[in-house]
Motif scaffolding. Structure first.
Motif, short mmCIF file in Angstrom:
data_model
loop_
_atom_site.label_atom_id
_atom_site.label_comp_id
_atom_site.label_asym_id
_atom_site.label_seq_id
_atom_site.Cartn_x
_atom_site.Cartn_y
_atom_site.Cartn_z
N THR A 33 0.81 -1.22 0.00
CA THR A 33 0.00 0.00 0.00
C THR A 33 0.85 1.27 0.00
OG1 THR A 33 -0.10 0.08 2.43
CG2 THR A 33 -1.85 -1.15 1.31
N GLN A 34 2.18 1.09 -0.05
CA GLN A 34 3.12 2.23 0.00
C GLN A 34 2.84 3.13 1.21
OE1 GLN A 34 3.87 4.34 -3.69
NE2 GLN A 34 3.40 2.55 -4.92
N THR A 35 2.67 2.50 2.37
CA THR A 35 2.44 3.23 3.62
C THR A 35 3.64 3.05 4.54
OG1 THR A 35 0.09 2.70 3.42
CG2 THR A 35 0.83 3.51 5.55
N PRO A 36 4.20 4.12 5.11
CA PRO A 36 5.32 3.97 6.05
C PRO A 36 4.91 3.09 7.23
CG PRO A 36 4.89 6.30 5.54
CD PRO A 36 3.77 5.51 4.95
N GLU A 37 5.80 2.16 7.66
CA GLU A 37 5.41 1.17 8.69
C GLU A 37 4.96 1.81 10.00
OE1 GLU A 37 7.56 -2.39 9.43
OE2 GLU A 37 7.97 -2.77 7.32
N GLY A 38 5.64 2.89 10.42
CA GLY A 38 5.28 3.54 11.69
C GLY A 38 3.85 4.07 11.64
#
Lengths: 153, 153
Positions: A33-38
């Protein structure tokens, strides 16, 4: 107009819906989803609090939708992570507008209401691409090239 | 969902419309719309750049609408200060979605389009309260009390 948090949460839900119940790890969801893990951890926590997602730790753990994608609306997801704020009272604190908004705020609230209604009518299931085997947020050509590489091995 | 800048700009326009062509100073506008003066200068500059407001310096200077409130839409104002962003290309940069958005982004763009249309249909003139002598963003009772005090003096 829509926040980045809303955008991420919707991508996560559509991605999980595309997996038909197979749990996804944080790393898998972040990549797909191209979302930063944090950021993703926070989004998943809010989705879990709203009982839209269920997460399980451990070897075969991961996140799944808590109920069918058909029964979850876009509005459910938005309200779980970054609720739409209707104008229910005068933003200027004007006493005589308290029970009866001025024309400006009435008109703005109507527009927000249109979005709310449109989101309530859309289910997450409707947002999963129909093409079988294609991840919702990846280039179709890239995925098929990967498949071909697997076959060649 | 709508930014504070948008909210301030719309208040300014509705207030100017309520003055029927009488110029308003920055201090007057700030007080009447509860907008911080520093913020207001920026908003007025953008409204002037979009040719929605005309400002004149000097003794009898001030700001007025550049054309009739009937001919200015809410959308004109929003686009002048904090434009609505339609989703015209894939936010994830996916090549195969470039010409053809995925279902999620198509649906989100449709919702944004609803707001855009609603704003295009609303004129600033429609947002001026009809009650004569009442400032759009002030308590009616306060204004009338002030009037009475003036009369008593």
């Amino acid at each position: 107009m829509l926040s980045q948090t809303t955008e991420y949460a919707l991508r996560v839900m559509v991605y999980l819906a595309s997996r038909s119940g197979e749990p996804a790890t944080i790393a898998q969801i972040a990549a797909a989803t191209q979302t930063p893990e944090g950021y993703l951890a926070k989004v998943l926590r809010n989705l879990a609090l709203a009982e839209l997602v269920r997460s399980q730790r451990g070897l075969h753990g991961g996140s799944v939708l808590a109920r069918s994608a058909k029964s979850i609306s876009v509005l459910d997801v938005v309200q779980a992570v970054d609720p739409i704020q209707r104008i229910t009272q005068c933003p200027l604190g004007i006493k005589s507008h308290a029970a009866n908004l001025c024309p400006l705020h009435r008109r703005l609230d109507e527009a927000i209401g249109l979005v709310e209604k449109a989101f309530a009518r859309s289910s997450i299931a409707e947002l999963v691409p129909e093409q079988a085997g294609v991840e919702p947020f990846r280039d179709a050509s890239v995925v098929s090239r990967r498949r071909k590489l697997k076959v060649l091995r």
